[in-house]
Design a protein around this motif. Structure first.
Motif, PDB file in Angstrom:
ATOM      1  N   ALA A 147       0.830  -1.209   0.000  1.00  0.00           N
ATOM      2  CA  ALA A 147       0.000   0.000   0.000  1.00  0.00           C
ATOM      3  C   ALA A 147       0.861   1.254   0.000  1.00  0.00           C
ATOM      4  CB  ALA A 147      -0.935  -0.013   1.198  1.00  0.00           C
ATOM      5  N   MET A 148       2.091   1.125   0.501  1.00  0.00           N
ATOM      6  CA  MET A 148       3.007   2.275   0.474  1.00  0.00           C
ATOM      7  C   MET A 148       3.435   2.636  -0.947  1.00  0.00           C
ATOM      8  SD  MET A 148       3.775   4.059   3.118  1.00  0.00           S
ATOM      9  CE  MET A 148       5.093   4.938   2.337  1.00  0.00           C
ATOM     10  N   SER A 149       3.114   1.767  -1.926  1.00  0.00           N
ATOM     11  CA  SER A 149       3.478   2.136  -3.301  1.00  0.00           C
ATOM     12  C   SER A 149       2.440   3.069  -3.918  1.00  0.00           C
ATOM     13  CB  SER A 149       3.664   0.886  -4.177  1.00  0.00           C
ATOM     14  OG  SER A 149       2.445   0.166  -4.264  1.00  0.00           O
ATOM     15  N   GLY A 150       1.355   3.334  -3.211  1.00  0.00           N
ATOM     16  CA  GLY A 150       0.310   4.217  -3.732  1.00  0.00           C
ATOM     17  C   GLY A 150       0.614   5.675  -3.448  1.00  0.00           C
ATOM     18  N   GLY A 151       0.378   6.514  -4.429  1.00  0.00           N
ATOM     19  CA  GLY A 151       0.697   7.940  -4.312  1.00  0.00           C
ATOM     20  C   GLY A 151       0.038   8.605  -3.121  1.00  0.00           C
ATOM     21  N   LEU A 152      -1.185   8.196  -2.805  1.00  0.00           N
ATOM     22  CA  LEU A 152      -1.908   8.811  -1.693  1.00  0.00           C
ATOM     23  C   LEU A 152      -1.123   8.682  -0.386  1.00  0.00           C
ATOM     24  CD1 LEU A 152      -4.529  10.130  -0.681  1.00  0.00           C
ATOM     25  CD2 LEU A 152      -5.557   7.861  -0.577  1.00  0.00           C
ATOM     26  N   ALA A 153      -0.434   7.569  -0.219  1.00  0.00           N
ATOM     27  CA  ALA A 153       0.349   7.367   1.003  1.00  0.00           C
ATOM     28  C   ALA A 153       1.447   8.432   1.115  1.00  0.00           C
ATOM     29  CB  ALA A 153       0.962   5.972   1.013  1.00  0.00           C
ATOM     30  N   TYR A 154       2.051   8.773  -0.003  1.00  0.00           N
ATOM     31  CA  TYR A 154       3.123   9.781   0.016  1.00  0.00           C
ATOM     32  C   TYR A 154       2.552  11.170   0.256  1.00  0.00           C
ATOM     33  CZ  TYR A 154       5.979   6.023  -1.561  1.00  0.00           C
ATOM     34  OH  TYR A 154       6.628   4.833  -1.613  1.00  0.00           O
ATOM     35  N   GLU A 155       1.377  11.430  -0.303  1.00  0.00           N
ATOM     36  CA  GLU A 155       0.739  12.719  -0.039  1.00  0.00           C
ATOM     37  C   GLU A 155       0.469  12.840   1.457  1.00  0.00           C
ATOM     38  OE1 GLU A 155      -2.613  13.325  -2.761  1.00  0.00           O
ATOM     39  OE2 GLU A 155      -1.518  12.236  -4.289  1.00  0.00           O
ATOM     40  N   GLY A 156       0.024  11.730   2.044  1.00  0.00           N
ATOM     41  CA  GLY A 156      -0.229  11.726   3.481  1.00  0.00           C
ATOM     42  C   GLY A 156       1.053  11.967   4.264  1.00  0.00           C
ATOM     43  N   LEU A 157       2.104  11.241   3.923  1.00  0.00           N
ATOM     44  CA  LEU A 157       3.385  11.380   4.635  1.00  0.00           C
ATOM     45  C   LEU A 157       3.904  12.807   4.566  1.00  0.00           C
ATOM     46  CD1 LEU A 157       5.784   8.419   3.768  1.00  0.00           C
ATOM     47  CD2 LEU A 157       4.700   8.928   5.954  1.00  0.00           C
ATOM     48  N   ASN A 158       3.786  13.378   3.384  1.00  0.00           N
ATOM     49  CA  ASN A 158       4.276  14.736   3.171  1.00  0.00           C
ATOM     50  C   ASN A 158       3.575  15.698   4.114  1.00  0.00           C
ATOM     51  OD1 ASN A 158       5.947  16.475   1.695  1.00  0.00           O
ATOM     52  ND2 ASN A 158       4.215  17.131   0.430  1.00  0.00           N
ATOM     53  N   ASN A 159       2.288  15.458   4.300  1.00  0.00           N
ATOM     54  CA  ASN A 159       1.481  16.312   5.161  1.00  0.00           C
ATOM     55  C   ASN A 159       1.746  16.002   6.640  1.00  0.00           C
ATOM     56  OD1 ASN A 159      -2.088  17.124   4.993  1.00  0.00           O
ATOM     57  ND2 ASN A 159      -0.362  18.281   5.714  1.00  0.00           N
ATOM     58  N   VAL A 160       1.987  14.742   6.943  1.00  0.00           N
ATOM     59  CA  VAL A 160       2.282  14.345   8.329  1.00  0.00           C
ATOM     60  C   VAL A 160       3.465  15.150   8.859  1.00  0.00           C
ATOM     61  CG1 VAL A 160       3.307  12.496   9.717  1.00  0.00           C
ATOM     62  CG2 VAL A 160       1.362  11.991   8.255  1.00  0.00           C
ATOM     63  N   SER A 161       4.430  15.364   8.004  1.00  0.00           N
ATOM     64  CA  SER A 161       5.649  16.008   8.476  1.00  0.00           C
ATOM     65  C   SER A 161       5.451  17.497   8.725  1.00  0.00           C
ATOM     66  CB  SER A 161       6.778  15.772   7.473  1.00  0.00           C
ATOM     67  OG  SER A 161       6.441  16.372   6.257  1.00  0.00           O
ATOM     68  N   GLU A 162       4.348  18.066   8.260  1.00  0.00           N
ATOM     69  CA  GLU A 162       4.125  19.507   8.414  1.00  0.00           C
ATOM     70  C   GLU A 162       3.053  19.851   9.439  1.00  0.00           C
ATOM     71  OE1 GLU A 162       6.969  21.104   6.439  1.00  0.00           O
ATOM     72  OE2 GLU A 162       5.294  22.489   6.729  1.00  0.00           O
ATOM     73  N   THR A 163       2.012  18.984   9.520  1.00  0.00           N
ATOM     74  CA  THR A 163       0.876  19.289  10.394  1.00  0.00           C
ATOM     75  C   THR A 163       1.209  18.855  11.811  1.00  0.00           C
ATOM     76  OG1 THR A 163      -0.471  18.689   8.491  1.00  0.00           O
ATOM     77  CG2 THR A 163      -1.630  18.892  10.579  1.00  0.00           C
ATOM     78  N   PRO A 164       0.954  19.680  12.829  1.00  0.00           N
ATOM     79  CA  PRO A 164       1.238  19.213  14.198  1.00  0.00           C
ATOM     80  C   PRO A 164       0.368  18.008  14.541  1.00  0.00           C
ATOM     81  CG  PRO A 164       0.707  21.562  14.151  1.00  0.00           C
ATOM     82  CD  PRO A 164       0.407  21.024  12.792  1.00  0.00           C
ATOM     83  N   ASN A 165       0.964  16.908  14.914  1.00  0.00           N
ATOM     84  CA  ASN A 165       0.187  15.705  15.226  1.00  0.00           C
ATOM     85  C   ASN A 165       1.077  14.713  15.964  1.00  0.00           C
ATOM     86  OD1 ASN A 165       1.187  13.339  13.325  1.00  0.00           O
ATOM     87  ND2 ASN A 165       1.310  15.254  12.179  1.00  0.00           N
ATOM     88  N   ASN A 166       0.431  13.734  16.594  1.00  0.00           N
ATOM     89  CA  ASN A 166       1.177  12.689  17.322  1.00  0.00           C
ATOM     90  C   ASN A 166       0.941  11.323  16.683  1.00  0.00           C
ATOM     91  OD1 ASN A 166       2.070  14.549  19.241  1.00  0.00           O
ATOM     92  ND2 ASN A 166       0.082  14.431  20.291  1.00  0.00           N
ATOM     93  N   LEU A 167       0.689  11.328  15.410  1.00  0.00           N
ATOM     94  CA  LEU A 167       0.329  10.088  14.718  1.00  0.00           C
ATOM     95  C   LEU A 167       1.444   9.036  14.818  1.00  0.00           C
ATOM     96  CD1 LEU A 167      -1.666   8.708  12.730  1.00  0.00           C
ATOM     97  CD2 LEU A 167      -0.405   9.787  10.871  1.00  0.00           C
ATOM     98  N   LEU A 168       1.020   7.788  14.984  1.00  0.00           N
ATOM     99  CA  LEU A 168       1.963   6.668  14.866  1.00  0.00           C
ATOM    100  C   LEU A 168       1.600   5.884  13.611  1.00  0.00           C
ATOM    101  CD1 LEU A 168       4.128   4.628  15.808  1.00  0.00           C
ATOM    102  CD2 LEU A 168       2.362   3.533  17.199  1.00  0.00           C
ATOM    103  N   ILE A 169       2.573   5.708  12.731  1.00  0.00           N
ATOM    104  CA  ILE A 169       2.361   4.902  11.523  1.00  0.00           C
ATOM    105  C   ILE A 169       3.115   3.591  11.725  1.00  0.00           C
ATOM    106  CG2 ILE A 169       2.751   4.760   9.027  1.00  0.00           C
ATOM    107  CD1 ILE A 169       2.918   7.891   9.094  1.00  0.00           C
ATOM    108  N   ILE A 170       2.424   2.481  11.506  1.00  0.00           N
ATOM    109  CA  ILE A 170       3.122   1.192  11.540  1.00  0.00           C
ATOM    110  C   ILE A 170       3.277   0.745  10.092  1.00  0.00           C
ATOM    111  CG2 ILE A 170       3.099  -1.184  12.375  1.00  0.00           C
ATOM    112  CD1 ILE A 170       2.660   0.373  14.802  1.00  0.00           C
TER     113      ILE A 170
END
Ligand SMILES: Cc1ncc(C[n+]2csc(CCOP(=O)(O)OP(=O)(O)O)c2C)c(N)n1
Length: 623
Positions: A147-170
């Motif tokens: 699933a990490m090969s899908g573009g949406l995952a990268y869009e999410g990651l890109n945003n994770v690094s900017e938005t204040p959050n405490n998300l844990l990704i496994i």
């Protein structure tokens, strides 16, 4: 005889949390055995769920679910989650009509936090949730390397690094999609390592500084950046996640449940986004599945003791086989043909051409939008790409079809597999929207074969001449075996199918004023009777000659399609009649303005009025 001493005590994760950590390996054994036993007689997704047994137990053990949120990706690996969250007794109904849904879904359980089915949405969804809830709950996204090969995952990651959050990704890395994983990221993950001693030390220092008020969020981010540079320098490797300010932990053994618990306990309260990379084995604990995880992704019925897969008696040829063999046949005589599949080479049978011509086939990963635009690029330089995408997954590629292929009149052939009702995979997987969604796109051809010969002819037509974007949609499986005996040989010589021309399968009996217009395999469900029957073959362009004949001679027109009624064949026929000043009665049979749930295809046809008996009674009332 397996006993479920621990498992049978667990009716919710609260019960699980009463066990000691030392009891967890035994619970994992029982859970794994239960999944195998259940799936042998109630088929579903086996190998992925076997690979996540320890992870599932550890997550529900450490996190306070359902207050804390677990967001699964695809959801085919979440059977353990279902079983531990109060659905053990109903698990035998999984995927059956009226039973448990095939994938987690919020209306089924408070532990299911978000819709699952289509890959790569977990990071975005979990980030939205984590952003909304702040510190009141913990949010965890579980995503596979496929699933990490899908573009949406990268869009999410890109945003994770900017938005204040405490998300844990496994990141559940088993080096497999359904077929073997593909792409540069897979290689990156294989090489990734980190020093757990370094991570542990860094965590302890950061915690002490925060506890004493020396470290706030802004300082922490700056120090993290600095640390990352030092770490990259020391390890001689840039960690892409840490480069994006997402703290990276791992890779951990995803089958050591006690260690997983310890790691999760250690990182769960850390501030800021973090990613735990675990390595797992798809099919873990069942040797047949470990050896051949592609077959065992969803093996159907099997004997749990011998590992023998009980293949359903093959009745005739499947459209998938026809596609696979025909593509190779065409490619042998047309050197420009190339094949593209977004992660479904076995499912769609492109593996046949892949084996014979590996250099002319591309598995691009779970990347439907990219698959279409990549095909457009190939076409721009003179290739004749056949891009095969499951109809429902092609929803991800809508703009790519409009902007990158149709608008430029590029000769891309889109073969939409699993069109119409797919059965037990349910609402997320039915190919219900393709006809209605694609029809308004200018300069596009949309065809639906009724049988094997038509599929071959349409594929032949698509690659001869430039017809722009050429869509051929066909269902899972083959021609219904109760409607026609299997063909002795389906490899008929191919011939061009006149574009936009249907055929009359049965003229009307004397005096009958009803005409049935069907598309694709729905033609097989039209019973014999006094009505006329036309197989339209093309949704776009619509056959003017048939339409004129029908408008002149009949007072009632019945359209039959296995896509949503809103916007598909019925709508096209209504529009044509209105535009040409005709006013016959039009009855549209198709999928309702609802999400059709799971069940066997025949059950769902009955539910939606598309089975032969229902159609017959509708026609008898009208005739
Ligand atoms: C958008 C989309 N495309 C394709 C699929 C079909 N599909 C289901 S699971 C899967 C592989 C997922 O691999 P991974 O995330 O690594 O999970 P694993 O099965 O290996 O645990 C694919 C391609 C899908 N569900 N959604």
């Amino acid at each position: 005889m397996q006993t479920y001493n621990l498992l049978q005590q667990i009716d919710s994760p609260a019960d699980l949390r009463r066990l000691t950590v030392k009891q967890l390996p035994e619970l994992c054994d029982e859970l794994r055995h239960f999944i195998i036993e259940q799936l042998s007689s109630h088929p579903g997704h086996l190998a992925s769920s076997l690979g996540t047994v320890e992870l599932t137990v550890a997550l529900h053990y450490v996190f306070n679910t359902p207050n804390d949120r677990l967001v699964w990706d695809v959801g085919h690996q979440a059977y353990g989650h279902k079983i531990l969250t109060g659905r053990r007794e109903q698990f035998h109904t999984n995927r059956q009509m009226g039973g448990l849904r095939p994938f987690p879904f919020p209306t089924e359980s408070p532990y299911d936090t978000f819709a699952c089915g289509h890959a790569s949405n977990s990071i975005s969804a979990a980030l939205g949730m984590a952003t909304a809830v702040g510190n009141s709950r913990k949010v965890v996204a579980v995503i596979g390397d496929g699933a990490m090969s899908g573009g949406l995952a990268y869009e999410g990651l890109n945003n994770v690094s900017e938005t204040p959050n405490n998300l844990l990704i496994i990141l559940n890395d088993n080096n497999m999609s359904i077929d073997p994983a593909v792409g540069g990221f897979k290689h990156y993950l294989q090489d990734l390592h980190t020093s757990s001693a370094y991570n542990g030390l860094r965590y302890r220092i950061a915690k002490a500084l925060t506890d004493h008020g020396f470290l706030n969020d802004e300082r922490r981010t700056r120090i993290l950046r600095f640390n990352n540079s030092v770490k990259s320098f020391l390890l001689g490797q840039q960690n892409i996640f840490e480069g994006m300010n997402i703290r990276y932990f791992g890779p951990n053994d995803g089958h050591d449940v006690m260690q997983l618990v310890r790691t999760l306990q250690r990182i769960k309260d850390m501030k800021g986004p973090k990613l735990l990379h675990i390595r797992t084995v798809k099919g873990k604990g069942y040797s047949e599945a470990e050896k051949d995880p592609t077959t065992w992704h969803a093996p159907g019925l099997f004997n749990p003791d011998t590992g023998e897969v009980k293949k359903a008696q093959a009745k005739g040829v499947k459209f998938q086989q026809v596609f696979g063999h025909t593509l190779l046949e065409l490619a042998q005589s047309n050197p420009d043909i190339v094949g593209i599949t977004p992660a479904m080479p076995t499912g769609c049978s492109m593996n046949i051409m892949m084996k014979a011509m590996p250099e002319r086939c591309f598995d691009v990963g779970i990347a439907e939008g990219h698959a279409v635009t990549f095909a457009a690029g190939l076409a721009r330089e003179g290739k004749r790409p056949f891009c095969n995408i499951y109809s429902s997954f092609a929803q991800r590629a809508y703009d790519n079809i409009i902007h990158d292929t149709a608008l430029q009149h590029l000769p891309v052939t889109l073969c939409l597999d699993r069109a119409g009702l797919v059965g037990e995979d349910g609402a997320t997987h039915h190919g219900a929207f393709d006809l209605a969604a694609l029809r308004p796109i200018p300069h596009i051809t949309i065809a639906a074969p009724m049988d094997e010969a038509e599929l071959r002819n349409l594929m032949f037509t698509a690659q001869s001449g430039n017809h722009g974007t050429f869509v051929i949609r066909y269902p899972r499986g083959g021609v219904p075996s109760d409607r026609r005996a299997p063909l002795p040989d389906w490899r008929t010589p191919m011939q061009a199918a006149p574009i936009g021309r249907g055929r009359c399968l049965r003229p009307a009996a004397e005096g009958c004023k009803v005409a049935v217009l069907s598309l694709g395999i729905m033609g097989w469900n039209i019973p014999e009777g006094p009505w006329a029957h036309y197989d339209m073959r093309f949704l776009k362009p619509l056959d003017d000659a048939i339409m004129e004949e029908v408008a002149d001679r009949f007072t009632t027109v019945v359209t039959v399609e296995d896509g949503v009624r809103n916007g598909g064949l019925g709508s096209a026929v209504l529009e044509w009649l209105a535009d040409h000043g005709h006013t016959p009665r039009v009855v549209r049979l198709g999928l309702p303005d609802e999400y059709v749930e799971h069940g066997s295809i025949r059950q769902l046809q009955t539910l939606t009025g598309l089975d032969p008996d229902s159609i017959e009674s509708t026609l008898n009332e009208l005739a």
